[in-house]
Design a protein around this motif. Structure first.
Motif, PDB file in Angstrom:
ATOM      1  N   ARG A  69       0.654  -0.920  -0.130  1.00 13.17           N
ATOM      2  CA  ARG A  69       0.052   0.149   0.172  1.00 13.17           C
ATOM      3  C   ARG A  69       0.769   1.425  -0.213  1.00 13.17           C
ATOM      4  O   ARG A  69       0.250   2.427  -0.211  1.00 13.17           O
ATOM      5  CB  ARG A  69      -1.087  -0.135   1.596  1.00 13.17           C
ATOM      6  CG  ARG A  69      -1.778   1.126   1.051  1.00 13.17           C
ATOM      7  CD  ARG A  69      -3.124   0.696   2.149  1.00 13.17           C
ATOM      8  NE  ARG A  69      -2.661   1.330   3.671  1.00 13.17           N
ATOM      9  CZ  ARG A  69      -2.718   0.709   4.907  1.00 13.17           C
ATOM     10  NH1 ARG A  69      -2.782  -0.639   4.544  1.00 13.17           N
ATOM     11  NH2 ARG A  69      -1.722   1.184   5.304  1.00 13.17           N
ATOM     12  N   ASP A 122      -1.988   0.056  -4.355  1.00 14.26           N
ATOM     13  CA  ASP A 122      -3.538   0.240  -4.285  1.00 14.26           C
ATOM     14  C   ASP A 122      -3.173   1.554  -2.807  1.00 14.26           C
ATOM     15  O   ASP A 122      -2.809   0.531  -2.593  1.00 14.26           O
ATOM     16  CB  ASP A 122      -4.389  -0.225  -4.763  1.00 14.26           C
ATOM     17  CG  ASP A 122      -5.444  -0.097  -4.707  1.00 14.26           C
ATOM     18  OD1 ASP A 122      -5.876   1.625  -4.994  1.00 14.26           O
ATOM     19  OD2 ASP A 122      -6.792  -1.152  -5.266  1.00 14.26           O
ATOM     20  N   ASP A 123      -4.566   1.948  -2.094  1.00 12.04           N
ATOM     21  CA  ASP A 123      -4.511   2.677  -0.990  1.00 12.04           C
ATOM     22  C   ASP A 123      -5.689   1.882  -0.438  1.00 12.04           C
ATOM     23  O   ASP A 123      -6.315   2.068   0.380  1.00 12.04           O
ATOM     24  CB  ASP A 123      -5.115   4.318  -1.215  1.00 12.04           C
ATOM     25  CG  ASP A 123      -6.270   4.166  -2.042  1.00 12.04           C
ATOM     26  OD1 ASP A 123      -7.227   3.530  -3.037  1.00 12.04           O
ATOM     27  OD2 ASP A 123      -6.541   5.468  -2.083  1.00 12.04           O
ATOM     28  N   ASN A 124      -5.929   0.472  -0.805  1.00 13.67           N
ATOM     29  CA  ASN A 124      -6.611  -0.684  -0.699  1.00 13.67           C
ATOM     30  C   ASN A 124      -6.593  -0.654   0.838  1.00 13.67           C
ATOM     31  O   ASN A 124      -4.729  -1.359   1.254  1.00 13.67           O
ATOM     32  CB  ASN A 124      -6.464  -1.489  -1.422  1.00 13.67           C
ATOM     33  CG  ASN A 124      -7.191  -3.204  -0.888  1.00 13.67           C
ATOM     34  OD1 ASN A 124      -8.202  -2.829  -0.254  1.00 13.67           O
ATOM     35  ND2 ASN A 124      -7.785  -3.806  -1.707  1.00 13.67           N
ATOM     36  N   LEU A 133      -5.228  -4.067   2.488  1.00 21.41           N
ATOM     37  CA  LEU A 133      -3.441  -4.664   1.237  1.00 21.41           C
ATOM     38  C   LEU A 133      -2.655  -3.776   2.263  1.00 21.41           C
ATOM     39  O   LEU A 133      -2.948  -2.303   2.942  1.00 21.41           O
ATOM     40  CB  LEU A 133      -3.564  -3.264   0.638  1.00 21.41           C
ATOM     41  CG  LEU A 133      -1.656  -4.212  -0.433  1.00 21.41           C
ATOM     42  CD1 LEU A 133      -1.029  -5.080  -0.439  1.00 21.41           C
ATOM     43  CD2 LEU A 133      -1.897  -2.990  -1.491  1.00 21.41           C
ATOM     44  N   THR A 152      -4.758 -11.298  -2.789  1.00 15.59           N
ATOM     45  CA  THR A 152      -6.404 -10.982  -3.265  1.00 15.59           C
ATOM     46  C   THR A 152      -6.464 -10.184  -2.076  1.00 15.59           C
ATOM     47  O   THR A 152      -5.197 -10.321  -0.952  1.00 15.59           O
ATOM     48  CB  THR A 152      -6.614 -11.630  -3.039  1.00 15.59           C
ATOM     49  OG1 THR A 152      -6.842 -12.317  -4.282  1.00 15.59           O
ATOM     50  CG2 THR A 152      -8.043 -11.440  -2.589  1.00 15.59           C
ATOM     51  N   GLY A 188      -9.177  -7.796   0.476  1.00 18.72           N
ATOM     52  CA  GLY A 188     -10.356  -7.826   0.320  1.00 18.72           C
ATOM     53  C   GLY A 188     -11.234  -7.748  -0.665  1.00 18.72           C
ATOM     54  O   GLY A 188     -10.963  -9.182  -1.222  1.00 18.72           O
ATOM     55  N   THR A 197     -10.781  -6.709  -3.493  1.00 17.92           N
ATOM     56  CA  THR A 197     -10.153  -6.928  -5.129  1.00 17.92           C
ATOM     57  C   THR A 197      -8.410  -7.505  -5.415  1.00 17.92           C
ATOM     58  O   THR A 197      -7.816  -8.375  -4.267  1.00 17.92           O
ATOM     59  CB  THR A 197      -9.068  -5.677  -5.453  1.00 17.92           C
ATOM     60  OG1 THR A 197     -10.411  -4.468  -5.065  1.00 17.92           O
ATOM     61  CG2 THR A 197      -8.137  -5.469  -6.392  1.00 17.92           C
ATOM     62  N   TYR A 224      -5.061  -8.793  -7.162  1.00 19.91           N
ATOM     63  CA  TYR A 224      -3.711  -8.140  -7.934  1.00 19.91           C
ATOM     64  C   TYR A 224      -2.719  -8.675  -8.919  1.00 19.91           C
ATOM     65  O   TYR A 224      -2.880  -9.920  -8.174  1.00 19.91           O
ATOM     66  CB  TYR A 224      -3.244  -6.655  -7.229  1.00 19.91           C
ATOM     67  CG  TYR A 224      -3.751  -5.929  -6.364  1.00 19.91           C
ATOM     68  CD1 TYR A 224      -4.272  -4.648  -7.036  1.00 19.91           C
ATOM     69  CD2 TYR A 224      -4.183  -6.279  -5.482  1.00 19.91           C
ATOM     70  CE1 TYR A 224      -5.111  -3.288  -6.251  1.00 19.91           C
ATOM     71  CE2 TYR A 224      -5.142  -5.253  -4.739  1.00 19.91           C
ATOM     72  CZ  TYR A 224      -5.632  -3.873  -4.811  1.00 19.91           C
ATOM     73  OH  TYR A 224      -5.960  -3.091  -4.140  1.00 19.91           O
ATOM     74  N   GLN A 255      -5.223  -5.730 -11.592  1.00 22.01           N
ATOM     75  CA  GLN A 255      -6.239  -5.246 -10.584  1.00 22.01           C
ATOM     76  C   GLN A 255      -7.274  -5.782 -11.431  1.00 22.01           C
ATOM     77  O   GLN A 255      -7.858  -5.434 -12.085  1.00 22.01           O
ATOM     78  CB  GLN A 255      -6.725  -4.667  -9.696  1.00 22.01           C
ATOM     79  CG  GLN A 255      -7.124  -3.391 -10.011  1.00 22.01           C
ATOM     80  CD  GLN A 255      -6.727  -2.353  -9.391  1.00 22.01           C
ATOM     81  OE1 GLN A 255      -6.073  -1.455  -8.580  1.00 22.01           O
ATOM     82  NE2 GLN A 255      -8.026  -2.361  -8.889  1.00 22.01           N
ATOM     83  N   GLN A 288     -11.770  -7.896 -10.940  1.00 22.48           N
ATOM     84  CA  GLN A 288     -13.013  -8.479  -9.066  1.00 22.48           C
ATOM     85  C   GLN A 288     -13.336 -10.017  -9.227  1.00 22.48           C
ATOM     86  O   GLN A 288     -13.280 -10.422 -10.734  1.00 22.48           O
ATOM     87  CB  GLN A 288     -13.813  -7.419  -9.052  1.00 22.48           C
ATOM     88  CG  GLN A 288     -13.657  -5.799  -9.087  1.00 22.48           C
ATOM     89  CD  GLN A 288     -12.524  -5.550  -7.663  1.00 22.48           C
ATOM     90  OE1 GLN A 288     -13.501  -6.330  -6.600  1.00 22.48           O
ATOM     91  NE2 GLN A 288     -12.141  -4.380  -7.949  1.00 22.48           N
TER      92      GLN A 288
END
Length: 238
Positions: free
Chosen positions: A27, A34-36, A39, A95, A97, A99, A101, A158, A160
């Motif tokens: 992150r 990503d800002d997930n 992550l 993976t 959450g 998403t 990648y 990425q 889904q």
């Protein structure tokens, strides 16, 4: 890229790992995926040690699937584990959450090279054999539906994974049928020694689906041309 360099390709952006020091992926870090919030801030790390380049999982909960470009080698990288980057190109899937990648690692002077090998072998009964595991047409169709977003996408990035209800609807199945066949696919692979797919406490359906998608893509169990199966999903036999 120099002869001995290691470079990460994520969404067309290239990041070269330093021979002195580390390249951090997560992150935050040298490569910000990503800002997930699911992550890790620092998840994976590439470093050079003892004459080898290494990929290390420095996270605490997430795992990564690593495979060569032909799907002949696959490793499941748990927290704290590391593997040498010995092939000219490997792809990493993980993976966080909702998403999933993936990115490529390019090795300038690899120690090993892959050889051509046909991974998917159709049988006279219509089943598809991947390694030691044979799948019925319906089971293959289920995997294609779960991987559809990734198979339609060009390049790394990425994607889904659909919910069980959405995937069942895509195939024209009831959710109960989808879940039953998902159980069968995961059990077959678990019996063949594939980790992370067996049911039980803490093994949520979403986690198993993510692991199944990572395994299917990394071993080339499903390919872009398999998307044609979705044009007439009712044509598959149980």
């Amino acid at each position: 890229m120099t002869d001995s360099a290691v470079t990460v390709d994520f969404c067309g952006e290239f990041h070269e790992a330093p021979k002195e020091g580390v390249l951090t992926i997560g992150r935050e870090g040298d490569l910000e995926i990503d800002d997930n919030p699911f992550l890790h801030r620092h998840f994976l790390q590439i470093s050079h040690e003892g004459g080898w380049w290494w990929l290390t999982n420095i996270g605490t909960t997430l795992t990564a699937t690593v495979a060569d470009k032909k799907g002949l080698f696959q490793a499941w990288l748990s927290p704290g584990a590391r593997i040498p980057l010995a092939f000219e190109k490997v792809t990493v899937w993980f993976t966080a959450g909702p998403t999933t990648y993936d990115f490529d690692i390019l090795v300038g002077n690899p120690s090993f090279t892959s050889v051509d090998h046909e991974v998917l072998l159709p049988t006279k009964s219509g089943e598809t054999t991947v390694g030691r595991v044979a799948f019925t047409p319906d089971q293959k169709l289920l995997v294609v539906a779960l991987c559809e977003d990734f198979l339609r996408r060009e390049g790394a990035g990425q994607g889904q994974i659909p919910s069980s209800a959405a995937a069942a609807d895509r195939l024209g199945w009831k959710v109960t049928k989808f879940n039953r066949k998902l159980d069968n696919v995961c059990q077959k692979l678990a019996d063949a020694g594939i980790r992370g797919l067996h049911g039980g406490p803490g093994k949520l359906a979403s986690n198993r689906k993510a692991r199944l998608v990572e395994h299917a893509l990394s071993t080339r169990m499903v390919l872009e041309e398999d998307l044609l199966l979705l044009e007439d999903p009712t044509g598959a036999e149980s």
